[in-house]
Design an enzyme around this catalytic site. Structure first.
Site, PDB file in Angstrom:
ATOM      1  N   ALA A 238       0.823  -1.210   0.000  1.00 36.49           N
ATOM      2  CA  ALA A 238       0.000   0.000   0.000  1.00 36.49           C
ATOM      3  C   ALA A 238       0.860   1.264   0.000  1.00 36.49           C
ATOM      4  O   ALA A 238       2.091   1.212   0.078  1.00 36.49           O
ATOM      5  CB  ALA A 238      -0.935  -0.015   1.204  1.00 36.49           C
ATOM      6  N   HIS A 239       0.179   2.410  -0.059  1.00 37.66           N
ATOM      7  CA  HIS A 239       0.913   3.670  -0.203  1.00 37.66           C
ATOM      8  C   HIS A 239       1.748   3.997   1.033  1.00 37.66           C
ATOM      9  O   HIS A 239       1.379   3.723   2.161  1.00 37.66           O
ATOM     10  CB  HIS A 239      -0.019   4.829  -0.566  1.00 37.66           C
ATOM     11  CG  HIS A 239      -1.094   5.141   0.425  1.00 37.66           C
ATOM     12  ND1 HIS A 239      -2.021   6.127   0.208  1.00 37.66           N
ATOM     13  CD2 HIS A 239      -1.399   4.629   1.636  1.00 37.66           C
ATOM     14  CE1 HIS A 239      -2.836   6.204   1.237  1.00 37.66           C
ATOM     15  NE2 HIS A 239      -2.485   5.302   2.114  1.00 37.66           N
TER      16      HIS A 239
END
Length: 341
Positions: A238-239
């Site tokens: 994920a970011h």
């Protein structure tokens, strides 16, 4: 197909030959399937009995596991690592076609290095920089202003969004997607407002990304995968995740936003790492684990529930719901015992 003598292979891995040093070796194989032109390996003493029945031309072994049952051997300290190095020499994986396909679309502002291969129907967008000796398979997309280093291989169907940075000697398998938007949304009176993901994905040198793995771009800062990391198929990064050097992540694992993983960690398959937590260096997380708080000490961690018979599982599930009540009853009994004393 490449051919090496046993002595050449031993020199390559720093090993010692026992037997015919000029024996020609064409391929690697398991102890069970090997024939006389193949070299096999024994990395676990539990399987030493297989040396009695193997037809391998030679076997990579440790000194303590060497046996007169085999005529030819390479003795090394670490047979598994030696096998990996020899397998690289004898690798029969097809090489990508050389040159740039006529159907590939390359923007005028893109910079293409020497000896670069680009497959059919691949699109290279504006401002892209591709280093020397990199191979990009068919049906790939490289977004605007992305940089790819030298000696990389992208198999068919890899997608890299805008302004990502890829180091040297990376390998991306089919279907991997680098730089898609992270999951960033702000609640607003029962609705969701999208937060533009303005960071990048930065992947350092010698990183392998498995098939259908996704690495999201950062919201404001970058998502970073450090040198030497290996990530298996169908993982979600994920970011704003940061993964430090030489960490290995097995398939179907999820790393939630802004978590930080240390150096030389090993994360088992189908694990989940909570967002905004850190895992220190040299941690091994067993498969199916759920990590919900920081890990600050090196070691082995696990949290999965092993499979059991259905009836046993149902009984234990019912008891699990009674744990809080049982805990209160035990505390009350302890209090009564203390009062009686």
């Amino acid at each position: 197909m490449s051919e090496y003598t046993l002595q050449q292979l031993a020199d390559h891995v720093g090993g010692e030959v026992r037997g015919n040093s000029q024996l020609p070796i064409l391929r690697v194989a398991t102890l069970q399937s090997a024939t006389g032109d193949a070299i096999a390996f024994l990395a676990n003493s539990r399987y030493k009995s297989q040396l009695e029945t193997t037809s391998a031309g030679a076997v990579i072994v440790s000194e303590k596991d060497d046996s007169d049952a085999i005529d030819n051997a390479i003795r090394v300290v670490n047979p598994y690592a030696a096998f990996a190095r020899i397998a690289q020499l004898l690798d029969t994986t097809p090489k990508p076609a050389h040159g740039i396909a006529e159907s590939a679309k390359i923007a005028p502002s893109a910079t293409i290095g020497q000896n670069v291969s680009i497959g059919e129907y691949t699109v290279i967008d504006e401002g892209v920089i591709i280093g020397d000796n990199t191979s990009i398979g068919p049906h790939c997309y490289i977004g605007p202003e992305t940089q790819i280093g030298a000696g990389c291989t992208l198999w068919s169907g890899v997608k890299i969004y805008h302004r990502c940075v890829i180091g040297d000697d990376c390998l991306f398998h089919s279907g991997s997607i680098i730089g898609a938007d992270g999951f960033g949304w702000a609640p607003d009176n029962g609705k969701w407002l999208k937060i533009p993901q303005l960071g990048r994905v930065v992947i350092k040198d010698n990183v392998e990304i498995g098939a259908s793995t996704t690495v999201d771009r950062g919201a404001l800062d970058d998502t970073v995968i450090s040198s030497g990391c290996i990530i298996d198929n169908q993982c979600q990064i994920a970011h704003n995740v940061f993964i430090d050097e030489d960490t290995a992540i097995a398939g179907c694992t999820v790393l939630a936003g802004s978590c930080r993983i240390g150096k030389r960690c090993m994360i088992g398959g189908a694990s989940a790492i909570n967002g905004h937590i850190s895992v220190c260096d040299d941690v091994q997380i067993m498969g199916f684990a759920m990590v919900i708080k920081e890990i600050t000490e090196p070691g082995v961690y696990a949290s999965g529930i092993p499979a059991s018979g259905h009836r046993e599982w149902r009984r234990n599930g019912a008891r699990f719901r009674q744990l809080d009540d049982l805990f209160k009853r035990v505390k009350e009994l302890e209090k009564q015992a203390d009062d009686n004393n």
